[in-house]
Each structure stands twice: as C-alpha cells, then as structure tokens.
Scaffold this motif. Structure first.
Motif: not given
Length: 229
Positions: A95-100, A31-35, A103-111
């Motif tokens: 810590x896990x939320x930060x890593x998660x 959810x954080x990565x997708x914004x 990780x999902x930001x690197x997958x570029x889910x927002x694209x």
C-alpha cells in the motif's frame, strides 16, 4: 554474527520498523516514478507478466508465497509465526509503495534532467538497501524475499551480505532471462536494475555498520534451527 546486545523493546522495534518500511516505500516509489529500472525481483515479475499475460500484483504475491515455502525448506521446518509475519509485512508495504509512487508521479520527477533523474534513482536504491538492513537487524517483520536473502546470508555465508544478495538474485535474473529469451522483449530493466544487482548487497552491509550503529541483528539463532510454532 549473533549479537550479545540486549533484546530490543517493543517500542524500539516498532520505531525501527516504521522507519525502515517508510524508507523502503519511498525508495521504491522514487525508482518506480523515475522509470529508470526496477529492482531485480520486480523487474523479473514485470517481464514474466508480459510473457504470460498475468496481473503483476498477483504475480508478485505468488512469488512472495513461493519464497515463504522456500524459506521454510531452508530452515528445515515449518515456522508459522515467521510465515504470518512475512504476510503481514507485505500488506502495508504494498500500500505504501503505491501511495509513494503516486506522490512522486505528481511531482513529475520524469521531467527532471537525465543526470538528476539517474542520481535520484540510485539514491532510491540506496534507501531500499538501508531499509532492508534495518528491518533485517530487527528481524521481526520482513518481506519474504528479504527474509530469503537473510536466511542464506547467515545460514550459508557467515553474514556476508554481498554474496548472499547475489545468490538471492539468481532466481529473478534467471526468470528475466527466460522471459526475455522467449518474448524477445525487455521490460523494467535499466540503470537502476544494474546498480541494484551490482551493489545492493554491499549497500546493505554498509548500512549494517553505519546506519543506527547500536542496532545489532536480533534472533539470528532462529535462522540456524527451525522451531515448529
């Protein structure tokens, strides 16, 4: 709703906790990565941090500490072990939320296409609700805010998850409305936030019945009477 099931072993509790914390971290990371909107408490902290200019992590920690105090008041006494367990939960979870999220930001889910992003965001909320259901039933380590929801759920609403969740959302909604009214700006509120507000409690109740069906709520007697420890 106290269960007559035998008490969980240490190994069983650890396995359930690992699964639930991982699910929660992954769901929050998505959810954080997708914004597309944060959960209610996170959204309220974001709006408040923009209003007062405070650090979001510190503000979330402060909210957690306040929740621990409120929980003690609701239980009618000081439960140091419960408070320490709440604090222990927050550290690896954060810590896990930060890593998660990283990780999902690197997958570029927002694209991804908007429709697919919305589906993934709502799935992330479902993951969070399922995780809350699991570690509430284990009832050893909980985030203070989830502990707050569980206390009012069983102490005041006879185990009704949707009503308890909506009542537990009154503080963050109030905080967000005040911050938005003063600043005239809205942050971190989107479709995921609305979905969480409307359905997270029902999703927790659904997961109670359908995810790990043999796992029943442990130690509910501790929610009814406070023991000084």
């Amino acid at each position: 709703m106290a269960s007559k099931q035998h008490r969980l072993t240490g190994t069983q509790s650890a396995i359930y906790l690992i699964i639930s914390i991982t699910l929660n971290a992954l769901g929050n990371g998505i959810t954080v990565s997708l914004n597309l909107g944060s959960a209610l408490w996170t959204a309220s902290a974001v709006n408040l941090s923009h209003l007062v200019g405070g650090d979001l992590k510190l503000l979330l920690m402060l909210i957690g500490f306040i929740a621990i105090i409120v929980n003690m008041i609701l239980l009618g006494g000081i439960q140091w072990r419960r408070a320490i367990n709440n604090l222990v939960f927050m550290i690896p979870f954060s810590i896990l939320v930060g890593y998660s999220a990283t990780m999902f930001n690197q997958w570029h889910l927002d694209n991804l296409p908007l429709v697919l992003r919305i589906v993934l965001d709502l799935f992330g909320i479902v993951m969070i609700a399922t995780a809350v259901s699991i570690y509430q039933r284990v009832n050893i380590l909980l985030h203070p805010l989830d502990d707050f929801m569980q206390i009012i759920r069983f102490k005041f609403f006879k185990g009704n998850a949707p009503i308890a969740m909506w009542v537990s959302f009154i503080p963050p909604v109030t905080m967000s409305l005040i911050a938005i009214f003063i600043s005239h700006r809205i942050y971190a509120i989107n479709i995921g936030t609305i979905f969480s507000l409307l359905f997270q409690g029902s999703l927790v109740g659904w997961a109670d019945r359908h995810v790990f069906k043999t796992l029943k709520h442990q130690g509910l007697d501790k929610l009814m009477t406070a023991k000084h420890q």
